[in-house]
Design a protein around this motif. Structure first.
Motif, PDB file in Angstrom:
ATOM      1  N   THR A  19      44.736  41.091  41.752  1.00  0.00           N
ATOM      2  CA  THR A  19      43.851  42.224  41.499  1.00  0.00           C
ATOM      3  C   THR A  19      44.624  43.265  40.717  1.00  0.00           C
ATOM      4  O   THR A  19      45.714  43.676  41.119  1.00  0.00           O
ATOM      5  N   ILE A  20      44.064  43.678  39.628  1.00  0.00           N
ATOM      6  CA  ILE A  20      44.756  44.592  38.717  1.00  0.00           C
ATOM      7  C   ILE A  20      43.989  45.912  38.681  1.00  0.00           C
ATOM      8  O   ILE A  20      42.786  45.939  38.416  1.00  0.00           O
ATOM      9  N   CYS A  36      38.053  43.226  49.072  1.00  0.00           N
ATOM     10  CA  CYS A  36      36.639  42.844  49.178  1.00  0.00           C
ATOM     11  C   CYS A  36      35.973  42.835  47.815  1.00  0.00           C
ATOM     12  O   CYS A  36      35.178  41.948  47.488  1.00  0.00           O
ATOM     13  N   ALA A  37      36.332  43.832  46.990  1.00  0.00           N
ATOM     14  CA  ALA A  37      35.737  43.888  45.651  1.00  0.00           C
ATOM     15  C   ALA A  37      36.172  42.711  44.819  1.00  0.00           C
ATOM     16  O   ALA A  37      35.389  42.130  44.061  1.00  0.00           O
ATOM     17  N   ALA A  38      37.458  42.316  44.969  1.00  0.00           N
ATOM     18  CA  ALA A  38      37.951  41.172  44.202  1.00  0.00           C
ATOM     19  C   ALA A  38      37.274  39.894  44.629  1.00  0.00           C
ATOM     20  O   ALA A  38      36.868  39.065  43.794  1.00  0.00           O
ATOM     21  N   VAL A  43      42.560  33.432  36.003  1.00  0.00           N
ATOM     22  CA  VAL A  43      41.465  34.175  36.615  1.00  0.00           C
ATOM     23  C   VAL A  43      42.045  35.323  37.420  1.00  0.00           C
ATOM     24  O   VAL A  43      42.969  35.105  38.225  1.00  0.00           O
ATOM     25  N   ASP A  44      41.504  36.549  37.201  1.00  0.00           N
ATOM     26  CA  ASP A  44      41.949  37.700  37.977  1.00  0.00           C
ATOM     27  C   ASP A  44      40.789  38.699  38.088  1.00  0.00           C
ATOM     28  O   ASP A  44      39.698  38.460  37.569  1.00  0.00           O
ATOM     29  N   VAL A  46      35.576  43.841  38.322  1.00  0.00           N
ATOM     30  CA  VAL A  46      35.047  42.861  37.384  1.00  0.00           C
ATOM     31  C   VAL A  46      35.970  41.650  37.367  1.00  0.00           C
ATOM     32  O   VAL A  46      37.197  41.783  37.232  1.00  0.00           O
ATOM     33  N   GLY A  47      35.387  40.459  37.540  1.00  0.00           N
ATOM     34  CA  GLY A  47      36.170  39.242  37.428  1.00  0.00           C
ATOM     35  C   GLY A  47      36.397  38.853  35.988  1.00  0.00           C
ATOM     36  O   GLY A  47      35.530  39.056  35.129  1.00  0.00           O
TER      37      GLY A  47
END
Length: 349
Positions: free
Chosen positions: A35-36, A7-9, A141-142, A132-133
């Motif tokens: 997502t890292i 969800c955060a990503a 993009v990650d 944070v994107g």
């Protein structure tokens, strides 16, 4: 945990806010859209304390090193708050800590990204992780998710056994010092001195005007002084000097006012040298001259006058004053009559 990170990503990638700052190259093998999980988040108090009190403020953010130039970030919009009971005091702030390469063409950056938080409720807070994107210079993009932090807020301890509710204290009133009062005291004294000086000046002017308006004529003053010696008790040898001095001084003052010369500073010879050319009758002239000569013997030669001389001294002085004053009145009446006649002649013309 995987659901929260997902969800955060998604939230970070969908935010319209894009921040063009460089980001790290710690994950070169990550595929686009992944997502890292990152380390490097921090929570620092703005005021150094051994515990966190309610309303204390903290910087909550993350560190990134070796961020390639041209990297862009998408930071979440936290203007409405981070979570329940935690308020955002100051929004995101990006600070460049170090620049790699030359300043004109940098290759990478070390950065700090943080916001300021606070809480007004007591208790422990497990802060949400920071997602944070990131958009790299190669188009990848990650989402970077930094490990969360925890903080516990305390209130001031209250001893409920001895605690008593007190009313609001009034304003503290410090005692006045002499240095503070000195200007006011000096001002009051200055006004008082000026007022006293003005009053004295006005009083003197008023007294002088009244004295000028009600001043007795010279002959009245002389007769009043001579009347003081109307007693034979002054004939005693030890009192004769005061007796003759008082009579002659009164006559000197009268002569100065009546004939217009300073008889007080003249000798007997000088006074009668001036009186010889006045309208004083010859017999009265000789009588007063004898009185002054007798007074000089008594005052300066320590002689004693006889009872006959003492007896005629005061009557002679009184007769001189009244006779010369009457002659002055006659002169003034003659002048007034002459002036009236001249005015009458001028009116007939």
């Amino acid at each position: 945990m995987k659901k929260m990170l997902s969800c955060a990503a998604i939230l970070a990638l969908c935010l319209p806010v894009a921040f063009p700052v460089p980001v790290s190259g710690q994950d070169a093998a990550v595929k686009p859209g992944e997502t890292i999980e990152m380390t490097g988040s921090f929570l620092e108090p703005l005021q150094k304390r051994d515990s966190a009190l309610i309303a204390d403020q903290f910087r909550y953010g993350f560190h990134l090193k070796d961020v390639p130039a041209g990297t862009r970030f998408m930071l979440p919009d936290l203007s409405k708050g981070l979570m329940d009971s935690v308020d955002v005091v100051s929004p995101w702030l990006v600070d460049t800590v170090k620049v790699h390469g030359s300043r004109k063409s940098p290759s990478a950056y070390d950065i700090d990204v943080s916001m300021v938080l606070t809480s007004f409720e007591e208790g422990r807070r497990d802060l949400v992780p920071l997602a944070v994107g990131r958009s790299g210079p190669d188009g990848r993009v990650d989402t970077l998710v930094f490990d969360p932090q925890s903080i516990e807020f305390f209130t001031m301890p209250v001893d409920t056994a001895t605690y008593r509710i007190h009313d609001i204290k009034g304003q503290i009133r410090y005692p006045l010092t002499f240095a503070e009062l000195l200007p006011y005291v000096a001002l009051v004294w200055g006004i008082a001195i000026v007022a006293i000086l003005v009053w004295i000046l006005l009083s003197r002017k008023k007294a002088a005007s009244e004295e000028a308006a009600y001043k007795d004529p010279p002959y009245v003053v002389a007769l009043r002084k001579l009347d003081h010696f109307r007693s034979n008790k002054y004939w005693a040898p030890e009192k004769q000097k005061a007796y003759y001095s008082g009579i002659t001084d009164a006559l000197r003052e009268y002569i100065a006012a009546r004939f217009g010369f300073d008889a007080m500073e003249m000798t007997t010879a000088e006074i009668f040298g001036r009186l010889r050319h006045t309208d004083v009758p010859a017999d009265l002239y000789e009588e007063i001259k004898t009185l002054f000569e007798t007074a000089d013997y008594v005052k300066f030669a320590k002689a004693f006058a006889s009872d006959e001389e003492n007896a005629v001294a005061l009557p002679s002085a009184v007769r001189f004053v009244t006779t010369t004053y009457q002659s002055q009145l006659a002169e003034e009446e003659a002048k007034a009559a002459a002036s009236a006649g001249d005015n009458a002649k001028g009116g007939e013309k």
